[in-house]
Design a protein around this motif. Sequence first.
Motif, PDB file in Angstrom:
ATOM      1  N   ASP A 128       0.814  -1.214   0.000  1.00 20.49           N
ATOM      2  CA  ASP A 128       0.000   0.000   0.000  1.00 20.49           C
ATOM      3  C   ASP A 128       0.848   1.265   0.000  1.00 20.49           C
ATOM      4  O   ASP A 128       0.434   2.297  -0.505  1.00 20.49           O
ATOM      5  N   ALA A 129       2.052   1.193   0.568  1.00 26.52           N
ATOM      6  CA  ALA A 129       2.942   2.350   0.632  1.00 26.52           C
ATOM      7  C   ALA A 129       3.737   2.548  -0.651  1.00 26.52           C
ATOM      8  O   ALA A 129       4.532   3.478  -0.753  1.00 26.52           O
ATOM      9  N   GLY A 130       3.561   1.659  -1.633  1.00 26.74           N
ATOM     10  CA  GLY A 130       4.275   1.784  -2.895  1.00 26.74           C
ATOM     11  C   GLY A 130       5.385   0.757  -3.028  1.00 26.74           C
ATOM     12  O   GLY A 130       5.380  -0.275  -2.372  1.00 26.74           O
ATOM     13  N   HIS A 131       6.363   1.063  -3.883  1.00 27.23           N
ATOM     14  CA  HIS A 131       7.498   0.182  -4.138  1.00 27.23           C
ATOM     15  C   HIS A 131       8.690   0.652  -3.308  1.00 27.23           C
ATOM     16  O   HIS A 131       8.991   1.839  -3.264  1.00 27.23           O
ATOM     17  N   PHE A 132       9.376  -0.283  -2.661  1.00 27.82           N
ATOM     18  CA  PHE A 132      10.592   0.013  -1.915  1.00 27.82           C
ATOM     19  C   PHE A 132      11.367  -1.281  -1.735  1.00 27.82           C
ATOM     20  O   PHE A 132      10.981  -2.315  -2.280  1.00 27.82           O
ATOM     21  N   GLU A 133      12.465  -1.241  -1.005  1.00 24.19           N
ATOM     22  CA  GLU A 133      13.301  -2.423  -0.816  1.00 24.19           C
ATOM     23  C   GLU A 133      13.456  -2.741   0.659  1.00 24.19           C
ATOM     24  O   GLU A 133      13.593  -1.835   1.485  1.00 24.19           O
ATOM     25  N   LEU A 134      13.467  -4.031   0.975  1.00 25.06           N
ATOM     26  CA  LEU A 134      13.810  -4.504   2.300  1.00 25.06           C
ATOM     27  C   LEU A 134      15.258  -4.960   2.217  1.00 25.06           C
ATOM     28  O   LEU A 134      15.624  -5.707   1.309  1.00 25.06           O
ATOM     29  N   THR A 135      16.084  -4.497   3.145  1.00 27.87           N
ATOM     30  CA  THR A 135      17.505  -4.829   3.086  1.00 27.87           C
ATOM     31  C   THR A 135      17.916  -5.648   4.303  1.00 27.87           C
ATOM     32  O   THR A 135      17.241  -5.632   5.331  1.00 27.87           O
ATOM     33  N   ALA A 136      19.029  -6.348   4.166  1.00 29.76           N
ATOM     34  CA  ALA A 136      19.551  -7.194   5.236  1.00 29.76           C
ATOM     35  C   ALA A 136      21.004  -6.848   5.494  1.00 29.76           C
ATOM     36  O   ALA A 136      21.764  -6.603   4.559  1.00 29.76           O
ATOM     37  N   ASP A 137      21.383  -6.847   6.782  1.00 29.67           N
ATOM     38  CA  ASP A 137      22.795  -6.644   7.129  1.00 29.67           C
ATOM     39  C   ASP A 137      23.506  -7.999   7.066  1.00 29.67           C
ATOM     40  O   ASP A 137      22.913  -9.015   6.688  1.00 29.67           O
ATOM     41  N   GLY A 138      24.768  -8.047   7.468  1.00 31.70           N
ATOM     42  CA  GLY A 138      25.561  -9.274   7.357  1.00 31.70           C
ATOM     43  C   GLY A 138      24.978 -10.466   8.091  1.00 31.70           C
ATOM     44  O   GLY A 138      24.883 -11.572   7.535  1.00 31.70           O
ATOM     45  N   ASP A 139      24.590 -10.296   9.360  1.00 33.63           N
ATOM     46  CA  ASP A 139      24.008 -11.399  10.126  1.00 33.63           C
ATOM     47  C   ASP A 139      22.676 -11.841   9.532  1.00 33.63           C
ATOM     48  O   ASP A 139      22.382 -13.032   9.465  1.00 33.63           O
ATOM     49  N   GLU A 140      21.874 -10.890   9.095  1.00 32.22           N
ATOM     50  CA  GLU A 140      20.580 -11.216   8.493  1.00 32.22           C
ATOM     51  C   GLU A 140      20.761 -11.953   7.171  1.00 32.22           C
ATOM     52  O   GLU A 140      19.996 -12.859   6.849  1.00 32.22           O
TER      53      GLU A 140
END
Length: 156
Positions: A128-140
């Motif tokens: 609903d908020a549009g297009h974006f990215e979910l990111t992960a750090d090294g441990d994730e």
Amino acid sequence: MFKFAIPAVAALGLITIAAQSRATNADAVAPVPAMGWHLSHEGVMAKLAYGVANSDQLALMMTCEPGKAQAVIYGDVQPATPRLVKASTTSRAIDPLDGGIADEARLSLRDPALRTLARSGVLPVEGDAGHFELTADGDERRLIRTFFAYCGTDTV
């Protein structure tokens, strides 16, 4: 003159009281916990979720079973890919996140969007908020690779 002055003074008084109330309530607000990637297991099912740890505040959850070629995806956001297959509208399941009607979809674990997640820790999503990215750090990123390896798709 008094007809104008009395309502104006009353309005200023209400604004002052509201500002003081808001200032004292601001101290009581707890900090917003950070969202991130989390991996868990329920029986033979692996669950990879993006949300607040140990809570029901999830934006996205993917589940899989070993040897299956697809992930089942739930949540307010979904991977931005044309290969996402929405669940049938005739039989709707209960959403494990909030008990409401599930917005369930299925996606091959070899989909380019999921391969990008496994390789670089970035998942393009839409909601609903549009297009974006979910990111992960090294441990994730290690958790994400563990999820895909468990599902039997360690070659993503």
